[in-house]
Design an enzyme around this catalytic site. Structure first.
Site, PDB file in Angstrom:
ATOM      1  N   MET A 209       0.898  -1.266  -0.223  1.00 47.89           N
ATOM      2  CA  MET A 209      -0.044  -0.022  -0.049  1.00 47.89           C
ATOM      3  C   MET A 209       0.695   1.249  -0.241  1.00 47.89           C
ATOM      4  O   MET A 209       1.875   1.298   0.841  1.00 47.89           O
ATOM      5  CB  MET A 209      -0.639   0.088   1.299  1.00 47.89           C
ATOM      6  CG  MET A 209      -2.247  -0.402   1.050  1.00 47.89           C
ATOM      7  SD  MET A 209      -3.406   0.335   2.167  1.00 47.89           S
ATOM      8  CE  MET A 209      -2.926  -0.958   3.672  1.00 47.89           C
ATOM      9  N   HIS A 210       0.526   2.058  -0.953  1.00 50.86           N
ATOM     10  CA  HIS A 210       1.316   3.444  -1.066  1.00 50.86           C
ATOM     11  C   HIS A 210       0.618   4.627  -1.452  1.00 50.86           C
ATOM     12  O   HIS A 210       0.829   5.920  -1.423  1.00 50.86           O
ATOM     13  CB  HIS A 210       2.673   3.209  -1.778  1.00 50.86           C
ATOM     14  CG  HIS A 210       2.286   3.083  -3.252  1.00 50.86           C
ATOM     15  ND1 HIS A 210       2.026   1.974  -3.966  1.00 50.86           N
ATOM     16  CD2 HIS A 210       2.419   3.945  -4.236  1.00 50.86           C
ATOM     17  CE1 HIS A 210       1.711   2.254  -5.242  1.00 50.86           C
ATOM     18  NE2 HIS A 210       1.999   3.483  -5.359  1.00 50.86           N
TER      19      HIS A 210
END
Length: 364
Positions: A209-210
């Site tokens: 996740m970014h």
């Protein structure tokens, strides 16, 4: 003798340029007069995000590193444009080859075209329809000045046709990232470290996740992580953490015994984990392609995707960014009730050969 300048800047670029370089080298060994120059813009400058890929993917050291990392989007774009313009003036070329949708792709395309140099966009034509994503701006601007589109899907082809580009510019060749995946699969290796030692095949999840929509709001990030922890029912979750995400996770104090956060992994190690996972939870685009070809269930925490073929023919499902919507998807994975990979046309490991053949015919 035609000369091509190949640009790489960020982590995903390296998987996409490697097979193109190998295809050119193969033609050189066959006696063809081709030259290429590899330019690393320096957009990602951490070794795990850059140097390892040159080693693992057997890419030669770049001829130039522009040192364009850091700063805001505008600062980075400007820095790369200035440095790449100088690079092109000192090292003339017939064609600049850019890949993907990162800042380097946009910056180097603009610099090349202002010097009246042709641009080829590998992975041209893909669209998410979401103008809040910097990558979507990069795609649209790059494609607006591109001379040759090397596309991954019929969806991308249709996007370009709707934008008014002639068929002569559109080359449906497949996906070079899948060339790399197929070539490197026998070399995948288990990462070293205690958190990986006890992992059993199809009894853990891989998560990345970014994107700002997921990680920039602390309470939303906490709710998403909580939903993932609940839905995976205690199975280990391997979470290579992007620096921006790590900072926000520290602030909300997430602590769960089965959530194993680690540094970003090398290509061979990360895809070993994906290949053997029960499922993948991500907000990345490229990982959905790799998971699909490896027939691994994948849920995407985004409201849109530029890779719709991974949903229609792959193993990907678009869940959105609302944590409440995640549960039924994870239940299906846990119950073994997930769709199978159908096969995506041209994703056969031969894309780079097709690209280089077209370039040789065009630039004789």
């Amino acid at each position: 003798m035609p000369t091509f300048t190949i640009v790489a800047g960020a982590r995903p670029n390296f998987m996409k340029i490697a097979p193109i370089i190998h295809a050119i080298q193969k033609q050189q060994k066959n006696g063809k007069n081709l030259k290429f120059r590899l330019v690393h813009t320096g957009q990602h400058y951490d070794k795990k995000m850059s140097g390892d890929f040159f080693e693992q993917l057997n890419i030669p050291e770049p001829n130039a590193n522009l040192g364009g990392g850091g700063g805001t989007q505008a600062e980075q774009t400007a820095s790369i444009m200035v440095a790449f313009e100088k690079e092109l003036m000192e090292n003339p070329t017939d064609l600049v080859i850019v890949v993907g949708d990162v800042t380097s792709t946009l910056a180097c395309s603009i610099a090349a075209k202002k010097l009246c140099i042709d641009v080829a966009h590998v992975e041209g034509g893909i669209r998410s329809g979401d103008l809040s994503m910097p990558e979507e701006i990069n795609r649209m601007v790059t494609d607006s000045i591109t001379d040759h589109f090397f596309t991954t899907s019929e969806i991308a082809n249709e996007n370009l046709r709707k934008s008014g580009f002639p068929e002569s510019k559109i080359h449906f060749v497949g996906n070079t990232m899948i060339d790399t995946l197929i070539a490197q699969m026998p070399r995948f290796q288990k990462p070293e470290g205690a958190i990986f030692d006890g992992l059993e095949k199809e009894k853990y999840f891989v998560m990345t996740m970014h994107r700002p929509a997921n990680v920039d709001q602390e309470q939303k990030l906490k709710a998403m992580i909580d939903a993932i922890l609940e839905g995976t029912q205690g199975l280990p979750i391997i979470f290579p953490v992007h620096p921006r995400t790590a900072k926000n996770l520290q602030a909300i104090g997430i602590d769960a015994p089965n959530l194993h956060m680690c540094e970003p992994l090398g290509y061979l190690e990360f895809n070993y984990l994906v290949k053997n996972a029960k499922g993948v939870i991500t907000d990345s685009g490229g990982i959905t392609e790799e998971a699909s070809v490896m027939n691994v269930p994948c849920v995407t925490l985004r409201d849109n995707t530029e890779r719709a073929e991974t949903i229609h023919l792959g193993t990907n499902e678009l869940v959105g960014t609302d944590p409440a919507k995640l549960r039924p998807y994870l239940e299906k994975i846990m119950n073994g009730d997930w769709k199978q990979y159908q096969g995506i046309p041209m994703w056969d490991g031969k894309t780079a050969d097709r690209i280089v053949s077209i370039l040789m015919e065009t630039y004789q």
